[in-house]
Scaffold this active site. Structure first.
Site, PDB file in Angstrom:
ATOM      1  N   ASN A  46       0.064  -1.374 -10.555  1.00  0.00           N
ATOM      2  CA  ASN A  46       0.389  -2.793 -10.700  1.00  0.00           C
ATOM      3  C   ASN A  46      -0.646  -3.450 -11.602  1.00  0.00           C
ATOM      4  O   ASN A  46      -1.583  -2.810 -12.062  1.00  0.00           O
ATOM      5  CB  ASN A  46       0.455  -3.467  -9.320  1.00  0.00           C
ATOM      6  CG  ASN A  46      -0.845  -3.306  -8.563  1.00  0.00           C
ATOM      7  OD1 ASN A  46      -1.883  -3.795  -8.989  1.00  0.00           O
ATOM      8  ND2 ASN A  46      -0.809  -2.564  -7.454  1.00  0.00           N
ATOM      9  N   ASP A 101       2.555  -0.216  -2.672  1.00  0.00           N
ATOM     10  CA  ASP A 101       3.288  -0.075  -1.405  1.00  0.00           C
ATOM     11  C   ASP A 101       3.948   1.298  -1.289  1.00  0.00           C
ATOM     12  O   ASP A 101       4.131   1.813  -0.199  1.00  0.00           O
ATOM     13  CB  ASP A 101       4.345  -1.180  -1.294  1.00  0.00           C
ATOM     14  CG  ASP A 101       3.678  -2.538  -1.074  1.00  0.00           C
ATOM     15  OD1 ASP A 101       2.650  -2.572  -0.375  1.00  0.00           O
ATOM     16  OD2 ASP A 101       4.168  -3.543  -1.617  1.00  0.00           O
ATOM     17  N   LYS A 125       4.873  17.867 -16.553  1.00  0.00           N
ATOM     18  CA  LYS A 125       5.266  16.559 -17.085  1.00  0.00           C
ATOM     19  C   LYS A 125       6.792  16.416 -17.029  1.00  0.00           C
ATOM     20  O   LYS A 125       7.515  17.334 -17.429  1.00  0.00           O
ATOM     21  CB  LYS A 125       4.776  16.484 -18.536  1.00  0.00           C
ATOM     22  CG  LYS A 125       4.951  15.147 -19.181  1.00  0.00           C
ATOM     23  CD  LYS A 125       4.369  15.183 -20.582  1.00  0.00           C
ATOM     24  CE  LYS A 125       4.882  14.007 -21.368  1.00  0.00           C
ATOM     25  NZ  LYS A 125       4.621  14.121 -22.784  1.00  0.00           N
ATOM     26  N   PHE A 167      -5.648 -10.507   1.942  1.00  0.00           N
ATOM     27  CA  PHE A 167      -5.127 -11.307   0.829  1.00  0.00           C
ATOM     28  C   PHE A 167      -3.610 -11.235   0.838  1.00  0.00           C
ATOM     29  O   PHE A 167      -3.037 -10.211   1.202  1.00  0.00           O
ATOM     30  CB  PHE A 167      -5.633 -10.754  -0.511  1.00  0.00           C
ATOM     31  CG  PHE A 167      -6.948 -11.326  -0.922  1.00  0.00           C
ATOM     32  CD1 PHE A 167      -8.110 -10.941  -0.270  1.00  0.00           C
ATOM     33  CD2 PHE A 167      -7.037 -12.248  -1.958  1.00  0.00           C
ATOM     34  CE1 PHE A 167      -9.338 -11.472  -0.636  1.00  0.00           C
ATOM     35  CE2 PHE A 167      -8.261 -12.780  -2.336  1.00  0.00           C
ATOM     36  CZ  PHE A 167      -9.406 -12.393  -1.677  1.00  0.00           C
ATOM     37  N   LYS A 188       2.669 -13.733   7.097  1.00  0.00           N
ATOM     38  CA  LYS A 188       1.815 -12.546   6.933  1.00  0.00           C
ATOM     39  C   LYS A 188       0.585 -12.608   7.840  1.00  0.00           C
ATOM     40  O   LYS A 188       0.144 -11.601   8.389  1.00  0.00           O
ATOM     41  CB  LYS A 188       1.390 -12.423   5.464  1.00  0.00           C
ATOM     42  CG  LYS A 188       0.912 -11.046   5.091  1.00  0.00           C
ATOM     43  CD  LYS A 188       0.926 -10.812   3.598  1.00  0.00           C
ATOM     44  CE  LYS A 188       2.326 -10.607   3.057  1.00  0.00           C
ATOM     45  NZ  LYS A 188       2.354 -10.454   1.606  1.00  0.00           N
ATOM     46  N   LYS A 241      -0.074  -9.548  10.257  1.00  0.00           N
ATOM     47  CA  LYS A 241      -1.166  -8.611   9.990  1.00  0.00           C
ATOM     48  C   LYS A 241      -2.445  -8.927  10.776  1.00  0.00           C
ATOM     49  O   LYS A 241      -3.351  -8.102  10.861  1.00  0.00           O
ATOM     50  CB  LYS A 241      -1.452  -8.579   8.493  1.00  0.00           C
ATOM     51  CG  LYS A 241      -0.293  -7.965   7.681  1.00  0.00           C
ATOM     52  CD  LYS A 241      -0.744  -7.571   6.300  1.00  0.00           C
ATOM     53  CE  LYS A 241       0.135  -6.515   5.699  1.00  0.00           C
ATOM     54  NZ  LYS A 241      -0.378  -5.981   4.440  1.00  0.00           N
TER      55      LYS A 241
HETATM   56  O1  C5P Z   1       1.775  -7.205   2.780  1.00  0.00           O
HETATM   57  P1  C5P Z   1       0.937  -7.358   1.561  1.00  0.00           P
HETATM   58  O2  C5P Z   1       0.898  -6.140   0.705  1.00  0.00           O
HETATM   59  O3  C5P Z   1       1.216  -8.588   0.774  1.00  0.00           O
HETATM   60  O4  C5P Z   1      -0.552  -7.569   2.155  1.00  0.00           O
HETATM   61  C1  C5P Z   1      -1.612  -7.783   1.333  1.00  0.00           C
HETATM   62  C2  C5P Z   1      -2.874  -7.459   2.060  1.00  0.00           C
HETATM   63  O5  C5P Z   1      -2.769  -6.192   2.704  1.00  0.00           O
HETATM   64  C3  C5P Z   1      -4.042  -7.349   1.119  1.00  0.00           C
HETATM   65  O6  C5P Z   1      -5.215  -7.750   1.802  1.00  0.00           O
HETATM   66  C4  C5P Z   1      -4.061  -5.863   0.782  1.00  0.00           C
HETATM   67  O7  C5P Z   1      -5.345  -5.431   0.374  1.00  0.00           O
HETATM   68  C5  C5P Z   1      -3.622  -5.234   2.083  1.00  0.00           C
HETATM   69  N1  C5P Z   1      -2.814  -4.014   1.930  1.00  0.00           N
HETATM   70  C6  C5P Z   1      -3.324  -2.815   2.374  1.00  0.00           C
HETATM   71  N2  C5P Z   1      -2.581  -1.667   2.275  1.00  0.00           N
HETATM   72  C7  C5P Z   1      -1.330  -1.705   1.754  1.00  0.00           C
HETATM   73  C8  C5P Z   1      -0.807  -2.919   1.293  1.00  0.00           C
HETATM   74  C9  C5P Z   1      -1.577  -4.049   1.395  1.00  0.00           C
HETATM   75  O8  C5P Z   1      -4.455  -2.788   2.845  1.00  0.00           O
HETATM   76  N3  C5P Z   1      -0.638  -0.595   1.666  1.00  0.00           N
END
Ligand code: C5P
Length: 399
Positions: free
Chosen positions: A206, A275, A285, A321, A335, A339
């Protein structure tokens, strides 16, 4: 608030580096007062420093000051910090032995401000026994010596004697001016994107630049904290004064976080973790001999933040974040509840100037039922607000 920094420049070729030091300290909002020795003026013009700092450059003890004042005392008194860069062997010898025969040596003797000294000289001069003796005297008296680096020297020699780069000097100067209010806290910070390989040459990732996480790490170091930064690939230099752990995949970030977790008081997860990752990494490749590529199967990456929330103890403060582009607060709240970090930083990424790669940020801090709005500002200033809130949070919990 801007501070008064006295910048002493003595006669060495590294004097040109002092110009960019003067410039970067001025740009940070500090008033830089250059004082040059006569030999420094042989290497670089006082006009350069006057232009970069917008302040008069002092060279001579006896030219009358603009206002009635005793020049060396008034400069010595108003300095919040003094830096001598470059510092020659001769100047350091005078300082060590109490010789005050020009304006700069007189000021340094008179000032009560902290003094940083950045020596620059030929390697053999640096190793000379009398110089080493003077160095030890200065250290013992509380001067902060910023040791030179090894490398090719202007005189053609190779070895220790190169003045450290102006960016490092600026960072050390700013750190000296900063109150060490996070000195007893240890931070674990994640930053940047992760890369999920598809085949030997391609990956999914990303646009995260890592700037926010790095700004947090830099400011936490400057405020005295112990910092470990776990970062995905970015274009940024490692954070000086922090332990920098570089990873690529989310799984590597998870492993590094697990290993580090127990040793830190504050965990800030600013990384943009991918994600999904490819279900399998192709050994060869991927070929382009088909019109459509349909066999790309992805699977979920671990949510590191959720895992940390479960593993951490109740004294550890977890900061997450959320990057949102619409209904920012509503989605942020959702969120926060899902979380369950102690603090959630909700970023507004709807506009380019505060988005992923930008130097600025704006958003909200969610702390229990409170919503604290942070207007648009640089990521460094944004980091300060987050750190202030973390500090407040630790104090109110009796930590
Ligand atoms: O759900 P989202 O991806 O928006 O959440 C963002 C937060 O979760 C950020 O603090 C990011 O560093 C953390 N995160 C994580 N592992 C993931 C996805 C997001 O620690 N796989």
């Amino acid at each position: 608030m801007g501070k008064n920094i006295l910048l002493g420049i003595t006669g060495g070729i590294a004097a040109y580096k002092a110009a960019s030091l003067a410039s970067s300290l001025s740009k940070k909002g500090h008033s830089v007062f250059p004082v040059m020795t006569a030999s420094a003026c042989e290497f670089i013009s006082p006009l350069t420093f006057r232009t970069l700092t917008n302040n008069p450059v002092e060279v001579d003890m006896f030219t009358p000051p603009e206002r009635h004042e005793v020049k060396h005392i008034s400069l010595a008194d108003k300095a919040d910090l003094a830096i001598i860069a470059p510092a020659t062997a001769n100047f350091m010898a005078k300082l060590a032995r109490g010789i005050a025969d020009d304006l700069l040596s007189t000021i340094i003797m008179a000032t009560r401000a902290k003094v940083l000294i950045a020596p620059a000289m030929n390697v053999n001069m640096y190793q000379d026994a009398s110089f080493q003796k003077n160095l030890a005297i200065l250290q013992e008296r509380g001067f902060t010596i910023i040791e030179p680096e090894s490398g090719p020297l202007a005189c053609g020699y190779e070895g220790k004697g190169r003045m450290v780069e102006p960016e490092i000097l600026a960072r050390k100067a700013l750190a000296s001016l900063t109150v060490k209010d996070l000195a007893d806290l240890s931070f674990l910070i994640t930053a940047g994107p992760t890369r999920e390989p598809l085949d030997p040459v391609r990956y999914l990732s990303n646009y995260s630049s890592g700037k926010m996480g790095y700004a947090l790490a830099e400011r936490a170091v400057a405020r005295g904290a112990e910092v470990t930064l776990i970062s995905g690939p970015t274009a940024l230099s490692p954070v000086g004064g922090a332990e920098n752990i570089l990873i690529e995949k989310a799984a590597e970030m998870q492993k590094a976080v697990r290993k580090e977790l127990a040793q830190h008081d504050i965990i800030i997860m600013a990384a943009a973790v991918s994600d999904f990752r490819p279900h399998s990494i192709k050994e060869e490749k991927i070929k382009k001999d088909q019109q459509k590529l349909t066999e790309l199967e992805l699977e979920r990456n671990p949510d590191i933040l959720t895992e940390v929330q479960k593993l951490k103890n109740s004294n550890q403060v977890l900061v997450g974040f959320a990057a949102e582009s619409s209904d920012i607060l509503v989605k942020g709240r959702e969120k926060y509840q899902r979380k369950k970090p102690e603090i959630l930083v909700v970023n507004d990424i709807s506009q380019q100037e505060i988005g992923f790669q930008a130097d600025s940020n704006a958003g909200w801090l969610l702390v229990q039922d409170e919503e604290i709005k942070i207007s648009q500002r640089s990521k460094v200033a944004f980091a300060e607000v987050i750190l202030d809130e973390i500090k407040q949070h630790t104090i109110s919990r009796g930590g």
